[in-house]
Design a protein around this motif. Sequence first.
Motif, PDB file in Angstrom:
ATOM      1  N   VAL A   1       2.294 -31.403  23.107  1.00  0.00           N
ATOM      2  CA  VAL A   1       3.607 -31.103  23.665  1.00  0.00           C
ATOM      3  C   VAL A   1       4.051 -29.804  23.000  1.00  0.00           C
ATOM      4  O   VAL A   1       3.982 -29.676  21.777  1.00  0.00           O
ATOM      5  N   ILE A   2       4.511 -28.872  23.805  1.00  0.00           N
ATOM      6  CA  ILE A   2       4.878 -27.548  23.319  1.00  0.00           C
ATOM      7  C   ILE A   2       6.391 -27.399  23.402  1.00  0.00           C
ATOM      8  O   ILE A   2       6.971 -27.576  24.471  1.00  0.00           O
ATOM      9  N   THR A   3       7.017 -27.085  22.272  1.00  0.00           N
ATOM     10  CA  THR A   3       8.462 -26.872  22.257  1.00  0.00           C
ATOM     11  C   THR A   3       8.776 -25.630  21.434  1.00  0.00           C
ATOM     12  O   THR A   3       8.002 -25.231  20.561  1.00  0.00           O
ATOM     13  N   ILE A   4       9.922 -25.068  21.731  1.00  0.00           N
ATOM     14  CA  ILE A   4      10.405 -23.940  20.942  1.00  0.00           C
ATOM     15  C   ILE A   4      11.194 -24.502  19.774  1.00  0.00           C
ATOM     16  O   ILE A   4      12.012 -25.400  19.945  1.00  0.00           O
ATOM     17  N   ASN A   5      10.937 -23.974  18.594  1.00  0.00           N
ATOM     18  CA  ASN A   5      11.701 -24.378  17.424  1.00  0.00           C
ATOM     19  C   ASN A   5      13.166 -24.031  17.704  1.00  0.00           C
ATOM     20  O   ASN A   5      13.480 -22.879  17.990  1.00  0.00           O
ATOM     21  N   PRO A   6      14.064 -25.024  17.662  1.00  0.00           N
ATOM     22  CA  PRO A   6      15.466 -24.770  18.016  1.00  0.00           C
ATOM     23  C   PRO A   6      16.096 -23.616  17.245  1.00  0.00           C
ATOM     24  O   PRO A   6      16.856 -22.845  17.804  1.00  0.00           O
ATOM     25  N   SER A   7      15.781 -23.476  15.990  1.00  0.00           N
ATOM     26  CA  SER A   7      16.361 -22.367  15.226  1.00  0.00           C
ATOM     27  C   SER A   7      15.811 -21.038  15.721  1.00  0.00           C
ATOM     28  O   SER A   7      16.487 -20.019  15.673  1.00  0.00           O
ATOM     29  N   SER A   8      14.599 -21.036  16.225  1.00  0.00           N
ATOM     30  CA  SER A   8      14.011 -19.821  16.782  1.00  0.00           C
ATOM     31  C   SER A   8      14.757 -19.394  18.037  1.00  0.00           C
ATOM     32  O   SER A   8      14.972 -18.211  18.272  1.00  0.00           O
ATOM     33  N   ARG A   9      15.143 -20.351  18.849  1.00  0.00           N
ATOM     34  CA  ARG A   9      15.851 -20.037  20.093  1.00  0.00           C
ATOM     35  C   ARG A   9      17.224 -19.448  19.806  1.00  0.00           C
ATOM     36  O   ARG A   9      17.658 -18.516  20.458  1.00  0.00           O
TER      37      ARG A   9
ATOM     38  N   ILE B   1       9.002 -15.606  18.183  1.00  0.00           N
ATOM     39  CA  ILE B   1       9.413 -16.951  18.568  1.00  0.00           C
ATOM     40  C   ILE B   1       8.575 -17.963  17.794  1.00  0.00           C
ATOM     41  O   ILE B   1       7.360 -17.816  17.690  1.00  0.00           O
ATOM     42  N   SER B   2       9.211 -19.004  17.275  1.00  0.00           N
ATOM     43  CA  SER B   2       8.484 -20.092  16.613  1.00  0.00           C
ATOM     44  C   SER B   2       8.247 -21.211  17.615  1.00  0.00           C
ATOM     45  O   SER B   2       9.187 -21.715  18.226  1.00  0.00           O
ATOM     46  N   VAL B   3       6.986 -21.575  17.781  1.00  0.00           N
ATOM     47  CA  VAL B   3       6.593 -22.610  18.723  1.00  0.00           C
ATOM     48  C   VAL B   3       6.058 -23.805  17.934  1.00  0.00           C
ATOM     49  O   VAL B   3       5.238 -23.637  17.024  1.00  0.00           O
ATOM     50  N   VAL B   4       6.536 -24.996  18.287  1.00  0.00           N
ATOM     51  CA  VAL B   4       6.071 -26.221  17.640  1.00  0.00           C
ATOM     52  C   VAL B   4       5.084 -26.905  18.589  1.00  0.00           C
ATOM     53  O   VAL B   4       5.405 -27.175  19.740  1.00  0.00           O
ATOM     54  N   LEU B   5       3.893 -27.157  18.086  1.00  0.00           N
ATOM     55  CA  LEU B   5       2.854 -27.863  18.833  1.00  0.00           C
ATOM     56  C   LEU B   5       2.734 -29.249  18.220  1.00  0.00           C
ATOM     57  O   LEU B   5       2.394 -29.383  17.046  1.00  0.00           O
ATOM     58  N   THR B   6       3.015 -30.278  18.994  1.00  0.00           N
ATOM     59  CA  THR B   6       2.985 -31.649  18.509  1.00  0.00           C
ATOM     60  C   THR B   6       2.057 -32.444  19.401  1.00  0.00           C
ATOM     61  O   THR B   6       2.159 -32.380  20.626  1.00  0.00           O
ATOM     62  N   GLY B   7       1.148 -33.183  18.792  1.00  0.00           N
ATOM     63  CA  GLY B   7       0.248 -33.969  19.622  1.00  0.00           C
ATOM     64  C   GLY B   7      -0.760 -34.753  18.827  1.00  0.00           C
ATOM     65  O   GLY B   7      -0.601 -34.993  17.628  1.00  0.00           O
ATOM     66  N   LEU B   8      -1.815 -35.123  19.533  1.00  0.00           N
ATOM     67  CA  LEU B   8      -2.882 -35.936  18.953  1.00  0.00           C
ATOM     68  C   LEU B   8      -4.166 -35.131  18.842  1.00  0.00           C
ATOM     69  O   LEU B   8      -4.508 -34.361  19.736  1.00  0.00           O
TER      70      LEU B   8
ATOM     71  N   GLY C   1      10.693 -15.852  32.223  1.00  0.00           N
ATOM     72  CA  GLY C   1      10.633 -14.444  31.883  1.00  0.00           C
ATOM     73  C   GLY C   1      11.144 -14.117  30.498  1.00  0.00           C
ATOM     74  O   GLY C   1      10.927 -13.020  30.006  1.00  0.00           O
ATOM     75  N   THR C   2      11.809 -15.075  29.852  1.00  0.00           N
ATOM     76  CA  THR C   2      12.292 -14.853  28.490  1.00  0.00           C
ATOM     77  C   THR C   2      11.120 -14.976  27.519  1.00  0.00           C
ATOM     78  O   THR C   2      10.081 -15.570  27.844  1.00  0.00           O
ATOM     79  N   PRO C   3      11.250 -14.436  26.317  1.00  0.00           N
ATOM     80  CA  PRO C   3      10.175 -14.594  25.330  1.00  0.00           C
ATOM     81  C   PRO C   3       9.822 -16.061  25.074  1.00  0.00           C
ATOM     82  O   PRO C   3       8.647 -16.410  24.937  1.00  0.00           O
ATOM     83  N   GLU C   4      10.835 -16.943  25.042  1.00  0.00           N
ATOM     84  CA  GLU C   4      10.586 -18.367  24.809  1.00  0.00           C
ATOM     85  C   GLU C   4       9.734 -18.961  25.932  1.00  0.00           C
ATOM     86  O   GLU C   4       8.802 -19.738  25.691  1.00  0.00           O
ATOM     87  N   ALA C   5      10.046 -18.599  27.160  1.00  0.00           N
ATOM     88  CA  ALA C   5       9.298 -19.120  28.311  1.00  0.00           C
ATOM     89  C   ALA C   5       7.861 -18.623  28.303  1.00  0.00           C
ATOM     90  O   ALA C   5       6.924 -19.399  28.540  1.00  0.00           O
ATOM     91  N   ILE C   6       7.669 -17.367  28.012  1.00  0.00           N
ATOM     92  CA  ILE C   6       6.315 -16.797  28.013  1.00  0.00           C
ATOM     93  C   ILE C   6       5.479 -17.406  26.887  1.00  0.00           C
ATOM     94  O   ILE C   6       4.310 -17.756  27.085  1.00  0.00           O
ATOM     95  N   ALA C   7       6.072 -17.570  25.706  1.00  0.00           N
ATOM     96  CA  ALA C   7       5.345 -18.187  24.596  1.00  0.00           C
ATOM     97  C   ALA C   7       4.929 -19.609  24.952  1.00  0.00           C
ATOM     98  O   ALA C   7       3.792 -20.030  24.693  1.00  0.00           O
TER      99      ALA C   7
END
Length: 151
Positions: free
Chosen positions: A87-95, A107-114, A31-37
């Motif tokens: 792989v979807i992660t929240i940018n730690p500084s954003s959190r 919120i800054s979201v980092v998308l890492t993958g192939l 329910g937090t912005p990070e979770a929804i993003a």
Amino acid sequence: MLSWKPYLLLFLLLALNACNEPAPAIATQWGTPEAIATEFFDALYNADDLEKAKSFSTESYAKLLDSYGTTRQVSRILINVSFDEVVITINPSSRNVRQQYDNEAVISVVLTGLHRGKKIAELRSVTLIKQGGRWLVKAVKTESFKSPAPE
């Protein structure tokens, strides 16, 4: 005398099964912005479910998503990045220092993958607003960060 081999086999099967369990999509409170993003991007890239992505969006952004027709088109054109695996992660500084003002958060979201065998990492800035007690994605912006993913 009991053989240890059946127990070893059982242990290995359990260990392999545990390795196949998908990692949780989010490591934050629901329910937090990070979770929804995170869930929004998971719906687009991992679940390939446009309807689910729209359920995490404002009405106007859901209409925009719908206009692209498929998750692939949304990913490629609107979000401007395609992945074969992500792989979807929240940018730690954003959190830690997210910009949140009453009913709006960025919120800054980092998308890492192939993509086509090449490792890439992309950063997206997600603007969310609180409507009816729920956080919803209002917009996704491309950041100037783009680099090969770390090994």
